[in-house]
Each structure stands twice: as structure tokens, then as C-alpha cells.
Enzyme design. Structure first.
Site, PDB file in Angstrom:
ATOM      1  N   SER A  82      68.961  13.220  27.878  1.00 21.00           N
ATOM      2  CA  SER A  82      69.761  12.553  28.902  1.00 21.00           C
ATOM      3  C   SER A  82      69.003  12.199  30.173  1.00 21.00           C
ATOM      4  CB  SER A  82      70.990  13.394  29.243  1.00 21.00           C
ATOM      5  OG  SER A  82      71.936  13.321  28.198  1.00 21.00           O
ATOM      6  N   LYS A  85      69.126   8.613  30.850  1.00 23.48           N
ATOM      7  CA  LYS A  85      70.200   7.966  31.613  1.00 23.48           C
ATOM      8  C   LYS A  85      69.699   7.450  32.962  1.00 23.48           C
ATOM      9  CE  LYS A  85      74.095  10.524  29.553  1.00 23.48           C
ATOM     10  NZ  LYS A  85      73.453  11.106  28.360  1.00 23.48           N
ATOM     11  N   TYR A 168      81.459  13.819  32.091  1.00 26.31           N
ATOM     12  CA  TYR A 168      80.105  13.471  31.640  1.00 26.31           C
ATOM     13  C   TYR A 168      80.174  12.937  30.216  1.00 26.31           C
ATOM     14  CZ  TYR A 168      75.061  14.032  30.955  1.00 26.31           C
ATOM     15  OH  TYR A 168      73.730  13.811  30.713  1.00 26.31           O
ATOM     16  N   GLU A 289      71.475  13.051  39.973  1.00 30.81           N
ATOM     17  CA  GLU A 289      72.441  13.920  40.641  1.00 30.81           C
ATOM     18  C   GLU A 289      71.714  14.575  41.808  1.00 30.81           C
ATOM     19  OE1 GLU A 289      73.472  16.378  37.338  1.00 30.81           O
ATOM     20  OE2 GLU A 289      74.262  14.667  36.192  1.00 30.81           O
ATOM     21  N   LYS A 331      67.804  15.840  37.036  1.00 28.58           N
ATOM     22  CA  LYS A 331      68.520  15.490  35.805  1.00 28.58           C
ATOM     23  C   LYS A 331      67.949  16.306  34.658  1.00 28.58           C
ATOM     24  CE  LYS A 331      71.620  13.264  33.495  1.00 28.58           C
ATOM     25  NZ  LYS A 331      71.800  14.462  32.641  1.00 28.58           N
ATOM     26  N   THR A 332      68.853  16.870  33.864  1.00 26.15           N
ATOM     27  CA  THR A 332      68.463  17.563  32.640  1.00 26.15           C
ATOM     28  C   THR A 332      68.654  16.630  31.449  1.00 26.15           C
ATOM     29  OG1 THR A 332      70.687  18.434  32.274  1.00 26.15           O
ATOM     30  CG2 THR A 332      69.164  19.804  33.568  1.00 26.15           C
ATOM     31  N   GLY A 333      68.026  16.973  30.333  1.00 29.62           N
ATOM     32  CA  GLY A 333      68.214  16.208  29.109  1.00 29.62           C
ATOM     33  C   GLY A 333      67.879  17.010  27.882  1.00 29.62           C
ATOM     34  N   SER A 334      68.584  16.739  26.787  1.00 34.41           N
ATOM     35  CA  SER A 334      68.321  17.429  25.520  1.00 34.41           C
ATOM     36  C   SER A 334      68.621  16.502  24.357  1.00 34.41           C
ATOM     37  CB  SER A 334      69.204  18.677  25.372  1.00 34.41           C
ATOM     38  OG  SER A 334      68.932  19.637  26.352  1.00 34.41           O
TER      39      SER A 334
END
Length: 383
Positions: A82, A85, A168, A289, A331-334
């Protein structure tokens, strides 16, 4: 408040002159933070990049693939999940800067079958900030084709007026990215690879990894299974970017100082860093964010918690503006086999990129990055 925070950090870390960040001391902090996380969560490999006053440093650990034992380097390709994004948001901001769309537009302007639907009451900004209509986190399992997807959107029942709640959602940002691609004359993936990545100077960032780069593409791990992201509806727009630590730290440096970019892309970056909605402890931008800086570890953990990802949250509209006070963006993402985290503070000229080939918990990423961030903040404090 910033001086008080710096004084508190000084008790933990010796100050280093701004002009000469102590790479050895930073490595020591990164090594100490990364090692226990990789051991606890059985992470095969991790690439860490930091930037301090425009100087990038790279710290690489483990392997990109367990069978080949290929070591991780700053040129290893990881799935961003993510964090993708933020690229989708940037491309949308770029399309607006070119006059190809407006964030105030409604989806029905670009997708006629949505005109007059519940979704059409929302704007593109609502789609990009997850405040449109209460979409679920994922596209429903029974939606298999694009025709079914747009039929789903056409008949979706909103759970309230746009802008009231943040849910989300991959379908939400996915539709935003899809429309952005249309506005730029093609698919989202085409526009990202043709217009976005080259203008940002990202030479090893892809949605569709070319054969020439496959040897650098790490394998992700879900339990002990080697995996990579599977093609799916809106995958490109929501979680489909693959990149390297070297490219990603350049991306962070451009977020910190976009002045080297052409004017439309500069405006796009500023658009993504604008605060649009207050949601709990964080401000929801278009992709990024943000939090007033300095920020406590507890606030960052709350802002990146499971509740924020899986449960609708009340949203309060803000007067759109790029924060003037010091601000932290993250921002995190997985994906199934990869976990990422990006965080930067423009006012401090510091940033961190964490790329791993396992989707280890967000809390562990935040704590790891926070410990390093404190050191980076002190690395540029005057003696």
C-alpha cells in the site's frame, strides 16, 4: 516543543554536527533495531535506507531469496504494497496540475455508468482519501471481472454522506487510480510507467517488472512459501508498485524537497502532502498520512493500528493546506509476502525506508523506524 524533544533525545544519543552525519553511529542504531525484528518474525531479508540532509545511507540484511541465497542490496526489488497508494495519489495530483482532472470532479464524469449512483455523490478527493461511501477494505471475492466490478460500484449502497467517515479501502483508491489513468489517456499502469516514474527519476521502479529486472526481484515469504503478488482487479492502483531502496530513498528526498521537479510534478507532491481530513491522531492526505512533529510512538502506533485499517473511523474535514508546522508523513504497505514502511520529516530533512520480504506486523515496523528516526533527528542537531 521541538527543542524540548531534542533535549530529551540528547540524553539518549550524543549530538553529531549537522554537516557530517555519523554513518557508523547510524549503522549501529539500525543494526540494533533491525536484528531483533528479523529474528522474531523470521524475515529473510530487509533493505533499509535513510536520508539525513540529502545524504542517503543504505543498510542491507539477509537474502532476497532463500533458495539462491542472493543477498539483499539497495538494488533489490521489493513489493511496496500500500505504499503504492502514494504513487497513485501523486499521479492524480499530476493529472490535476495538467488540467486533465480535478479532485472536485465526480466519478460519473469519467465512468458514465456511475453517473447518478450513490458513488457519484462523492468526489475524486473522497475516493483518494477513503471518505467516499464506506467501501470495504478489499474488493468482494465474488467480483471477478471488470464488468462485475463496475456493476458492484453502480449498485453500491453508501453508508452515509461523503466525508463523514474514513474506511480504508483498496476499491476506493483503486477507482481513483483507474480514473486518473483514463484522464491521462490510457491505463493507470501505462501512465505511471510513462509519466510518473521517469519524472521522479526512478529508474528501477515498476508496476510490470520487465524481464531484464526479474533477476533483482526478491521473493516474498508467507510462512515458508515463496510468493509474489498475484494479478487482480485494481492491483496496479492499490498495491502494485515494486521498487528498490535506492529508488525509494530518492522518492523520499523528493518528498522532502521537490524543488528539482518540473512545476506540475512539484504541485502533485504538494497535493499529496495536503491535509484533508482529521482521523483520530493523524491527518489523512492523498496517499500520505501525517502527524504534527515531534510525535510520540504511541500516536504513531494508534494511527497505523488495525482499527484504522479495518474499522470505519469518524472523519473531520480540514481546510486543505500543506501543514506549515513541522510534520511527519508516513505510510505502511503489505502484500502476501512483503512488508514496507516509509516515513519522513521535511522540516528535519530526515527520512527512512524499510523494505522486507515478509509481511511482519505494522507495530514492529513503526517501533523500528521510530528508534532510528530519533537517531536521525539527533544526527543533525548542532553540537
Amino acid at each position: 516543543m521541538l527543542k524540548l524533544f531534542a533535549a530529551a533525545c540528547a540524553a539518549l544519543f550524543p549530538a553529531v554536527a549537522v554537516a557530517a552525519p555519523d554513518a557508523a553511529a547510524i549503522r549501529q542504531v539500525v543494526d540494533a533495531a533491525v536484528g531483533p525484528v528479523m529474528a522474531e518474525y523470521d524475515v529473510p531479508g530487509m533493505a533499509v535506507a535513510v536520508t539525513v540532509d540529502g545524504q542517503a545511507m543504505f543498510f542491507n540484511y539477509g537474502v532476497a531469496a532463500r533458495d539462491s541465497k542472493q543477498p539483499v542490496t539497495e538494488a533489490t526489488l521489493f513489493e511496496l504494497g500500500s505504499v503504492s497508494k502514494t504513487f497513485t495519489a501523486t499521479l492524480g495530483g499530476y493529472a490535476q496540475a495538467l488540467g486533465k482532472l480535478s479532485l472536485a470532479d465526480h466519478p460519473g464524469k469519467y465512468v458514465p455508468q456511475l453517473k447518478g449512483s450513490a458513488i457519484d455523490h462523492a468526489s475524486l478527493l473522497h475516493l483518494g482519501t477513503y471518505t467516499a461511501a464506506g467501501f470495504p477494505l478489499q474488493i468482494p471475492d465474488d467480483v471477478k471481472t471488470q464488468a462485475q466490478l463496475f456493476d458492484y460500484f453502480q449498485h453500491f449502497k453508501a453508508d452515509g454522506a461523503p466525508g463523514q467517515r474514513r474506511s480504508y479501502s483498496n476499491p476506493s483508491i483503486g477507482l481513483f487510480g483507474y480514473i486518473t489513468g483514463m484522464a491521462l489517456g490510457g491505463s493507470f499502469a501505462d501512465a505511471a510507467e510513462r509519466d510518473l516514474f521517469p519524472q521522479l527519476g526512478l529508474q528501477h521502479t515498476y508496476i510490470r517488472v520487465p524481464q531484464s529486472a526479474m533477476a533483482s526481484y526478491a521473493w516474498g515469504y508467507s510462512k515458508e512459501q515463496a510468493v509474489r503478488v498475484r494479478p487482480d482487479l485494481f492491483d496496479s492502483e492499490a498495491y502494485g508498485v515494486k521498487s528498490t531502496a535506492a529508488d525509494m530513498i530518492r522518492y523520499v528526498q523528493l518528498q522532502i524537497d521537490p524543488s528539482k521537479l518540473a512545476a506540475p510534478m512539484q504541485r502533485a507532491v504538494h497535493t499529496t502532502q495536503t491535509a484533508y481530513f482529521q482521523v483520530g491522531p493523524m491527518a489523512q492526505g492523498l496517499g500520505w498520512e501525517s502527524y504534527p512533529y515531534p510525535v510520540s510512538l504511541d500516536q504513531l502506533l494508534k494511527g497505523n493500528s488495525g482499527d484504522m485499517a479495518f474499522e470505519p473511523q469518524p472523519a473531520r474535514a480540514l481546510t486543505p493546506q500543506t501543514p506549515a508546522a513541522p510534520t511527519l508523513y508516513n505510510k505502511t504497505g503489505s502484500t502476501r509476502g512483503f512488508g514496507s514502511y516509509v516515513v519522513f520529516v521535511p522540516a528535519q530533512n530526515i527520512g527512512i525506508v524499510l523494505l522486507a520480504n515478509r509481511a511482519y506486523p505494522n507495530d514492529a515496523r513503526i517501533k523500528l523506524a521510530y528508534s532510528v528516526l530519533q537517531k536521525l533527528a539527533m544526527a543533525r542537531q548542532p553540537m
